[in-house]
Enzyme design. Structure first.
Site, PDB file in Angstrom:
ATOM      1  N   THR A 464       1.146  -0.694   0.284  1.00  0.00           N
ATOM      2  CA  THR A 464       0.217   0.101  -0.326  1.00  0.00           C
ATOM      3  C   THR A 464       0.899   1.907  -0.101  1.00  0.00           C
ATOM      4  O   THR A 464       0.110   2.769  -0.202  1.00  0.00           O
ATOM      5  CB  THR A 464      -0.398  -0.159   1.208  1.00  0.00           C
ATOM      6  N   ARG A 645      -7.250  14.327   4.513  1.00  0.00           N
ATOM      7  CA  ARG A 645      -5.518  14.646   3.837  1.00  0.00           C
ATOM      8  C   ARG A 645      -5.053  13.427   3.450  1.00  0.00           C
ATOM      9  O   ARG A 645      -5.075  12.346   3.863  1.00  0.00           O
ATOM     10  CB  ARG A 645      -4.664  15.327   5.215  1.00  0.00           C
ATOM     11  N   LEU A 647      -1.180  12.445   2.395  1.00  0.00           N
ATOM     12  CA  LEU A 647      -0.171  12.391   2.332  1.00  0.00           C
ATOM     13  C   LEU A 647       0.706  12.270   1.031  1.00  0.00           C
ATOM     14  O   LEU A 647       2.198  12.902   1.169  1.00  0.00           O
ATOM     15  CB  LEU A 647       0.355  10.894   3.461  1.00  0.00           C
ATOM     16  N   GLN A 655      -3.966   3.550  -4.394  1.00  0.00           N
ATOM     17  CA  GLN A 655      -4.357   2.865  -3.718  1.00  0.00           C
ATOM     18  C   GLN A 655      -5.851   2.705  -5.201  1.00  0.00           C
ATOM     19  O   GLN A 655      -6.732   1.510  -4.591  1.00  0.00           O
ATOM     20  CB  GLN A 655      -4.446   3.135  -2.886  1.00  0.00           C
ATOM     21  N   LYS A 716      -8.226   9.763   6.006  1.00  0.00           N
ATOM     22  CA  LYS A 716      -9.268   8.980   6.601  1.00  0.00           C
ATOM     23  C   LYS A 716      -8.330   8.331   5.505  1.00  0.00           C
ATOM     24  O   LYS A 716      -7.530   7.940   4.157  1.00  0.00           O
ATOM     25  CB  LYS A 716      -9.666   9.757   5.389  1.00  0.00           C
ATOM     26  N   GLY A 717      -9.173   6.176   5.513  1.00  0.00           N
ATOM     27  CA  GLY A 717      -8.247   5.686   4.843  1.00  0.00           C
ATOM     28  C   GLY A 717      -8.383   5.054   3.164  1.00  0.00           C
ATOM     29  O   GLY A 717     -10.027   5.599   2.871  1.00  0.00           O
ATOM     30  N   GLY A 719      -7.550   3.074   1.427  1.00  0.00           N
ATOM     31  CA  GLY A 719      -6.963   1.422   0.735  1.00  0.00           C
ATOM     32  C   GLY A 719      -8.094   0.948   0.312  1.00  0.00           C
ATOM     33  O   GLY A 719      -8.183   0.082  -0.857  1.00  0.00           O
ATOM     34  N   GLU A 720      -8.837   0.968   0.223  1.00  0.00           N
ATOM     35  CA  GLU A 720     -10.713   0.018  -0.157  1.00  0.00           C
ATOM     36  C   GLU A 720     -11.753   0.675  -0.401  1.00  0.00           C
ATOM     37  O   GLU A 720     -12.351   0.845  -1.180  1.00  0.00           O
ATOM     38  CB  GLU A 720     -11.210  -1.320   1.043  1.00  0.00           C
TER      39      GLU A 720
HETATM   40 MO1  MOS Z   1      -8.520  -5.508   4.484  1.00  0.00          MO
HETATM   41  S1  MOS Z   1      -9.816  -6.999   3.750  1.00  0.00           S
HETATM   42  O1  MOS Z   1      -9.210  -5.001   6.166  1.00  0.00           O
HETATM   43  O2  MOS Z   1      -7.190  -6.202   3.647  1.00  0.00           O
END
Ligand code: MOS
Length: 753
Positions: A464, A645, A647, A655, A716-717, A719-720
């Site tokens: 990531t 924010r 980074l 991502q 805030k995330g 990744g997904e």
């Molecule tokens: Mo993700 S399914 O929280 O790696």
């Protein structure tokens, strides 16, 4: 302090600090680990789906060259079920009985001098089973249902009455397929005992979770277990749980008194490290003719294996999605003879948002209202479940800016009306949102006399960009040039960190890294403020700026001293401090904690004036559909993202691109296929088709929004995030292109004909 830090690095687009190592082949993944005396293990898995092991014929295998040991339930030591972790229950311990609960269950482990010898011997093992008729369908009357204790039914208002009274209704059933995470890197475990101390190199998203589980399994102190995973070759959730093969590798090392290496095959990856369960979702909407939502009813059934408990948050996002007075969300799971599931790429919320955002799109056509306008009209300006203002929310900007960038105004609203050459062209969009998750996390920071800084935490980087953004962050927080900062992770002996999952690590770890770095600077300020020899004498933390490897009085650049000078004068080699960042105290989001051996939610005290917001997105998708063949291409995606924010715009963009690729796979390609006996039949990349570069064409990612007010760092995330809403945006575009509404994922060719 935060105002006095010069943010030179954070916010700039940076290459990965580990990029060079990776392309040089110098990054060491668990599969690469070797050591003297290593023995190699091969798993034997059940070929039946349900029943009992009647007999295991081992004689031929035992005589095969190179065999060191063969372990089955008959000779395996008793192991307890690993403890419930902060993210949920653990799968059953392996080899504890003759029961077979699913196809691909581990039934024997062969340890030999080489992998080839172990494989050859494994092929000589003959197992006879007493077969039972497996439970494979949610409609099977023998199937038992589990109601999640940790995802309570959510009810606000009176949904039934509102639905009955609604001027307009949409009532449809949506289904999503079982998917497999399929990271490129095969999962591997190398385990070695030294007395009662255990070292394990393991593909995991959570080394300290593995440490605690193995310590409990083998009845040893967690301090005696060290789990190492400096690099992970992708995971997508497959590394969140502690799987039986990891326990078996450690068990084999114990039994053979040798270090043991176990690598899953690609086929074994389909049954050994979880999957996204399939779902059946009844989604009903009620609305007024002018497009105000009056009711949302979301009823979900998803599947579960026979012996497991797993949080599957399919309904999680629904109550907070729109400003609708009447909402009901209910979820149950059905136990089947399936491999043990796991979390996969926006688990639950990817599936739930497919149903909700498809239904909203259907409503837009029923009403004749533009899909964006309908969403804007029902936008939730405050958290609709709690009434609290969001800690941040730029969703309206996502809609607006995304639409503009995409060129939404060129869309002819009539389905089937747009063409490019022979292809039917469709424009679709959807709302994306991922629930906020920001657990507690520790980090340790050091500034050393040689002018370098080292920051560490027992987290992981599953591809990531964690190494990169944390190095950048530490550089800014300490005012040390980025080349002189090293960030360490992937070792359970480092301070406790949560799993890299739930899109929560950048926030959790970032807050800890920031706090640890600031603490170190504070400590240095304490030393110099009364130091006659320092140009910084009398300084206070509020009045300094960190830069160029040292501290400056903000208003007086001439008053500057390097860390090296300070440490040297004080006779110190380094200053090191460990700090824990807390989860936000004032939050309306659901938090999990241990209670009587299982995990239940509690709403953290909502004394604060804000609802902790996750990330938001608006996705815009163009599809081209061949009217004769039914093939679907996705030539163009625009995602406007409120990730708080950002980074590092480069890794954050990556991502989102990854999420879009996963979304295209989920929408169009990916599905586990089983035969009628419950055997998974497409356990290869030839038969389980994922989105590859050729499927992911023009992608445009815009970041909008402001730092979140409930994270010290403001992140805030992301990744997904792109997985939420993406499948719906594609399905909505397919409808716009063709007039054909597909409510069942994946939208494979035969569903288009
Ligand atoms: Mo993700 S399914 O929280 O790696």
């Amino acid at each position: 302090m935060s105002t006095a830090t010069i943010a030179e690095v954070v916010g700039t687009a940076r290459d990965r600090v580990d990029g060079r190592l990776k392309v040089m082949g110098a990054a060491t993944y668990p599969i690469d680990v070797t050591m003297p005396g290593l023995a190699y293990a091969t798993l034997v898995q059940s070929t039946v789906t349900s029943g009992r092991i009647r007999h295991i014929a081992l004689e031929a295998a035992e005589r095969a060259p190179g065999v060191v040991a063969i372990i089955t339930y008959l000779n395996a030591p008793k192991l307890p079920r690993p403890p419930v972790a902060p993210i949920g229950a653990a799968p059953l311990a392996p080899f504890q009985s003759d029961a077979v609960l699913h196809y691909g269950q581990h039934v024997a482990l062969v340890v030999a001098e080489t992998t080839e010898q172990a494989n050859a011997a494994a092929a000589l093992i003959e197992i006879t089973y007493e077969r039972e008729t497996p439970v494979l369908s949610v409609d099977d009357p023998r199937a038992t249902r589990v109601t999640h204790p940790w995802i309570p039914d959510v009810v606000r208002g009176d949904v039934k009455r509102a639905l009955d009274a609604a001027e307009v209704q949409v009532k449809e059933t949506y289904t999503t397929a079982e998917n497999t995470q399929n990271p490129i890197g095969l999962f591997a475990t190398v385990a070695a005992w030294d007395g009662d101390a255990l070292t394990v190199h393991d593909t995991t998203q959570w080394p300290q979770g593995v440490r605690d589980a193995l310590a409990a399994s083998f009845g040893i102190d967690p301090g005696k277990v060290r789990v190492l995973v400096p690099f992970v070759g992708g995971a997508f959730g497959a590394g969140l749980r502690v799987w039986p093969h990891t326990t078996l590798a450690a068990l084999a090392a114990r039994v053979t008194k040798r270090p043991v290496k176990l690598v899953l095959t690609r086929a074994q990856m389909f049954t050994s490290v979880g999957h996204r369960p399939d779902s059946i979702q009844q989604l009903s909407l009620g609305a007024t003719r002018d497009g105000r939502l009056t009711a949302i009813d979301h009823v979900v059934t998803s599947t579960l294996d026979m012996a497991d408990e797993m949080l599957n948050p399919i309904t999680w996002g629904t109550p907070e999605a729109y400003a609708c007075p009447n909402v009901s969300a209910r979820a149950t799971q059905v136990r089947l003879n399936l491999p043990v599931p796991g979390w996969m790429r926006a688990p639950g919320e990817a599936e739930g948002s497919f149903a909700l955002e498809s239904a909203i799109d259907e409503l837009s056509y029923t009403l004749g209202i533009d899909p964006i306008e309908l969403r804007v009209k029902n936008h939730a300006p405050v958290n609709p479940q709690t009434g609290l203002p969001w800690s941040s929310n730029a969703l309206l900007d996502c809609y607006r800016q995304g639409a503009e960038r995409f060129g939404w105004s060129a869309r002819n609203p009539k389905p089937g009306s747009m063409r490019e050459g022979h292809a039917l062209v469709g424009y679709g969009m959807a709302r994306g949102a991922l629930t906020a998750y920001q657990p507690a996390c520790k980090a340790v920071a050091s500034i050393r006399r040689d002018g370098t800084a080292i920051v560490r935490s027992g987290a992981t980087d599953i591809g990531t960009g964690t190494y990169t953004v944390m190095t950048m962050l530490a550089a800014d927080c300490l005012g040390v040039p980025i080349e002189r900062v090293r960030f360490g992770l992937g070792d359970s002996a480092m301070p406790n960190a949560p799993q890299e999952g739930g899109s929560g690590l950048t926030g959790a770890l970032g807050n800890a890294v920031q706090a640890a770095c600031v603490s170190v600077v504070r400590e240095l300020v304490k030393r110099v403020t009364g130091d006659e020899a320092s140009p910084l004498k009398g300084c206070r933390i509020e009045s300094i700026t960190v830069r160029d490897g040292g501290i400056q009085i903000t208003d007086d650049p001439a008053r500057f001293e390097t860390y090296a000078e300070i440490l040297t004068r004080h006779g110190l080699d380094e200053i090191t401090l460990e700090v824990e960042s807390a989860a936000p105290g004032q939050t309306s989001s659901t938090t999990m904690t241990a209670s009587a051996g299982r995990f239940v939610p509690f709403a953290a005290p909502s004394t604060g004036a804000r609802a902790h917001a996750g990330a938001f997105a608006a996705h815009f998708v163009e599809v081209h559909v061949d009217p004769d063949l039914g093939t679907i291409r996705v030539p163009r995606v625009v995602s406007a993202v409120d990730g708080g924010r950002i980074l590092n715009p480069k890794t954050a963009r990556s991502q989102i691109i990854g999420g879009i690729a996963g979304g295209i796979g989920m929408a169009l390609l990916e599905a586990n296929v089983s035969d009628r006996t419950g055997r998974l039949v497409n356990t290869s990349f030839a038969d389980y088709v994922v989105a590859v570069n050729a499927d992911v064409r023009e992608v445009d990612v815009l970041f909008v929004g402001q730092p979140d007010s409930m994270s010290p760092l403001g992140t805030k995330g992301v990744g997904e995030l792109a997985l939420t809403g993406m499948a719906a945006a594609i399905a909505n575009a397919v409808y716009h292109a063709t007039g054909k509404r597909v409510r069942s994922l994946p939208i494979s060719i035969e569903k288009m004909l």
